[in-house]
Design a protein around this motif. Structure first.
Motif, PDB file in Angstrom:
ATOM      1  N   ARG A   1       1.240  -0.701   0.290  1.00 17.27           N
ATOM      2  CA  ARG A   1      -0.126  -0.425  -0.234  1.00 17.27           C
ATOM      3  C   ARG A   1       0.953   1.057   0.053  1.00 17.27           C
ATOM      4  NH1 ARG A   1      -4.719  -1.259   3.116  1.00 17.27           N
ATOM      5  NH2 ARG A   1      -5.303  -3.708   2.345  1.00 17.27           N
TER       6      ARG A   1
ATOM      7  N   SER B   1       1.246   4.551  -1.210  1.00 20.03           N
ATOM      8  CA  SER B   1       0.191   5.700  -1.700  1.00 20.03           C
ATOM      9  C   SER B   1       1.154   6.397  -3.166  1.00 20.03           C
ATOM     10  CB  SER B   1      -0.159   6.318  -0.580  1.00 20.03           C
ATOM     11  OG  SER B   1      -1.127   6.876  -0.617  1.00 20.03           O
TER      12      SER B   1
ATOM     13  N   ALA C   1      -6.974  -6.524   0.112  1.00 23.99           N
ATOM     14  CA  ALA C   1      -7.724  -6.101   1.165  1.00 23.99           C
ATOM     15  C   ALA C   1      -8.644  -6.392   2.177  1.00 23.99           C
ATOM     16  CB  ALA C   1      -8.051  -4.489   0.782  1.00 23.99           C
ATOM     17  N   ASP C   2      -9.047  -5.684   3.112  1.00 23.13           N
ATOM     18  CA  ASP C   2     -10.440  -6.095   4.212  1.00 23.13           C
ATOM     19  C   ASP C   2     -11.436  -5.596   2.801  1.00 23.13           C
ATOM     20  OD1 ASP C   2     -11.319  -3.077   4.586  1.00 23.13           O
ATOM     21  OD2 ASP C   2      -9.475  -3.460   5.524  1.00 23.13           O
TER      22      ASP C   2
ATOM     23  N   THR D   1     -12.313  -1.757   2.212  1.00 27.61           N
ATOM     24  CA  THR D   1     -11.269  -1.924   1.194  1.00 27.61           C
ATOM     25  C   THR D   1     -11.761  -2.076  -0.165  1.00 27.61           C
ATOM     26  OG1 THR D   1      -9.620  -1.041   2.776  1.00 27.61           O
ATOM     27  CG2 THR D   1      -8.829  -0.888   0.688  1.00 27.61           C
ATOM     28  N   LYS D   2     -11.992  -2.747  -0.615  1.00 24.15           N
ATOM     29  CA  LYS D   2     -12.454  -3.889  -1.715  1.00 24.15           C
ATOM     30  C   LYS D   2     -12.833  -2.853  -2.269  1.00 24.15           C
ATOM     31  CE  LYS D   2     -15.052  -7.460  -1.306  1.00 24.15           C
ATOM     32  NZ  LYS D   2     -16.321  -6.929  -2.068  1.00 24.15           N
TER      33      LYS D   2
ATOM     34  N   ALA E   1     -14.661   0.026  -1.487  1.00 21.86           N
ATOM     35  CA  ALA E   1     -14.439   0.945  -1.920  1.00 21.86           C
ATOM     36  C   ALA E   1     -13.985   1.728  -3.037  1.00 21.86           C
ATOM     37  CB  ALA E   1     -13.747   1.771  -0.558  1.00 21.86           C
ATOM     38  N   VAL E   2     -12.719   0.134  -3.678  1.00 22.41           N
ATOM     39  CA  VAL E   2     -12.023   0.698  -4.478  1.00 22.41           C
ATOM     40  C   VAL E   2     -12.356  -0.022  -5.861  1.00 22.41           C
ATOM     41  CG1 VAL E   2      -9.911  -0.954  -5.572  1.00 22.41           C
ATOM     42  CG2 VAL E   2      -9.666   0.557  -3.735  1.00 22.41           C
TER      43      VAL E   2
ATOM     44  N   LEU F   1      -6.892   5.690  -1.129  1.00 23.88           N
ATOM     45  CA  LEU F   1      -7.908   4.333  -0.421  1.00 23.88           C
ATOM     46  C   LEU F   1      -7.016   3.530  -0.006  1.00 23.88           C
ATOM     47  CD1 LEU F   1     -10.779   4.061  -3.344  1.00 23.88           C
ATOM     48  CD2 LEU F   1     -11.399   4.419  -0.384  1.00 23.88           C
ATOM     49  N   LEU F   2      -5.701   3.105  -0.775  1.00 23.02           N
ATOM     50  CA  LEU F   2      -4.499   2.310  -0.651  1.00 23.02           C
ATOM     51  C   LEU F   2      -3.934   2.467   0.064  1.00 23.02           C
ATOM     52  CD1 LEU F   2      -6.065  -0.364  -3.442  1.00 23.02           C
ATOM     53  CD2 LEU F   2      -5.978  -0.418  -0.735  1.00 23.02           C
ATOM     54  N   ARG F   3      -3.780   3.101   1.061  1.00 19.12           N
ATOM     55  CA  ARG F   3      -2.474   3.371   1.925  1.00 19.12           C
ATOM     56  C   ARG F   3      -2.288   2.661   3.361  1.00 19.12           C
ATOM     57  NH1 ARG F   3      -2.768  10.011   3.607  1.00 19.12           N
ATOM     58  NH2 ARG F   3      -3.895  10.448   1.159  1.00 19.12           N
TER      59      ARG F   3
END
Ligand code: BGC
Length: 440
Positions: free
Chosen positions: A236, A238, A399-400, A403-404, A406-407, A432-434
């Motif tokens: 992640r 970013s 990813a949880d 997060t998945k 949201a992506v 989102l992915l940091r």
């Protein structure tokens, strides 16, 4: 002319034949009737487990039936609690609410990082004894073992490995086209132009967010390569999301989506696969459960369709591993739950299930030569020491759940809103992915 004695002998012989035939059919009927009580008895004596999963398409159902039959042969009765919805979108929600209502299923399809979240909450039964008894560390692929091990405990039984970077193609349409399946994006573009010219849709597509995310991660892997892919999805980093490789992947994704016109097409993954099967589309990018589905409809991997890796991802395995977790509950069914894990990790159940599901066994000590060509390639690539094995984000390996989702939502916005450009989407993805303490 026959005399009376001969006629009598003939009649007797006919009668004997008739009687014999009658006996055979009566015993056959009795036999089948007799089977039922045996089956019913097995069911009556079997210990029940409630199994929550999201396998409801033709191949998924049949594959689940294989698991259920293997369990019944070992004294366990599978009580089905399937929740329809590709990618498990609805199943995970129902599972959560059942746990909140203090009615967890005994067995649940919990996969990837979701598993560790649940284990942290003390909701998952450790399977250390079964794993030690069956020598999982030696028998299973290390990547699989890593996925199901958390804080020293084995927290799920692995069932099969799916390959996400799969490009399925319709052999009939490619024969008409007079081209081999594409290995590069340039070849893909040539094929797509020709197919469109022939009035054939190049790609079977769906605008469901999780399906878009599934296509995206394969394209991204091809554009970015495994090292950058890991930086993006696993570490992640970013700032890596602002890389030109990500921009290229997003541009490619939009191009792929636009080969299906401007009208939104939200449909299930198996409806999209149906288009490939009906000669309505020439290709499909989807996890190899779509291959299992084509086979369940009677298609042959040798004659009707074939599979190659998504351009740029040769020798790479973008994986999603299906697992069952045993949930802790007041019912105290630990012994039966352990039995489930033991039977399902065993070689016979692995082969019977994966052959239909489209995935491949999680064991490295198996002979998979009887599987179809796509499966053999998937298993061998996963097994090869030098190939790149990278986790799927769209299927919870990287990813949880939140997060998945949201992506997937960010990708959906990008693809359904022509005013949203690749750079803006990159910035959203970077946010989102940091990693908690990553560079920004
Ligand atoms: C699961 C597969 C399933 C697919 C479509 C994936 O997340 O790993 O087993 O067939 O979703 O529902």
């Amino acid at each position: 002319m026959k005399d009376a004695g001969q006629v009598r002998a003939l009649l007797h012989a006919r009668l004997r034949t008739l009687l014999f035939a009658l006996l055979v059919s009566v015993s056959a009927v009795l036999g089948t009737v007799g089977m039922r009580p045996v089956h019913a008895q097995a069911l009556a004596q079997a210990l029940p487990v409630d199994v929550l999963h999201w396998w409801t398409s033709a191949s998924e159902r049949r594959a689940a039936d294989q698991l259920s039959a293997a369990l019944l042969a070992n004294g366990v009765q599978w009580k089905d609690a399937a929740i329809p919805g590709g990618g498990g979108m609805a199943a995970v929600k129902v599972l959560k609410s059942r746990v909140l209502m203090r009615d967890p299923p005994d067995v649940a399809q919990l996969i990837g990082t979701t598993l560790t979240d649940w284990a942290d909450g003390g909701l998952v039964l450790p399977l250390n004894t079964v794993a030690a008894r069956q020598k999982w560390t030696q028998a299973l692929f290390p990547t699989v073992m890593e996925l199901v091990t958390y804080k020293g405990d084995v927290i799920a039984v692995p069932l099969g490995i799916h390959r996400i970077n799969t490009l399925l193609y319709n052999r009939r349409l490619f024969a008409r086209l007079g081209m081999p399946p594409p290995r590069t994006w340039e070849e893909f573009e040539v094929a797509a132009r020709k197919l469109s010219g022939m009035g054939i849709k190049p790609l079977a597509w769906s605008d469901e967010p999780w399906q878009m995310a599934t296509v995206f991660e394969s394209v991204l892997l091809g554009e970015a390569g495994p090292t950058l892919y890991r930086e993006l999805m696993v570490q992640r980093k970013s700032s890596a999301w602002l890389s030109p490789h990500v921009e290229q992947a997003l541009t490619r994704l939009r191009w792929l989506r636009n080969t299906s016109g401007d009208v939104p097409v939200e449909r299930t993954w198996n409806d999209a696969a149906r288009e490939l099967w009906n000669d309505g589309a020439a290709m499909m990018i989807m996890g190899d459960w779509a291959k299992g589905e084509l086979m369940a409809w009677g298609a042959s991997a040798e004659k009707d369709f074939g599979c190659v890796t998504v351009p740029g991802t040769q020798n790479m395995h973008l994986y999603s591993i299906d697992t069952f977790a045993m949930l802790v509950s007041a019912r105290q069914r630990e012994a039966t739950q352990e039995k489930v894990a033991e039977v399902l990790a065993g070689a016979p159940a692995q082969l019977a299930y994966n052959r239909i599901k489209g995935s491949v066994p999680v064991r490295r000590d198996m002979d998979v030569s009887s599987l179809d060509a796509c499966a053999i390639d998937s298993w061998s690539t996963f097994a090869a020491p030098h190939s790149a094995r990278v986790p799927s984000l769209a299927h919870r390996m990287a990813a949880d759940e939140a997060t998945k989702d949201a992506v997937a939502q960010a990708l959906w916005r990008y693809l359904t809103n022509p005013r949203m450009d690749a750079q803006e989407t990159q910035r959203r993805l970077a946010a989102l992915l940091r990693a908690p303490q990553a560079d920004h």
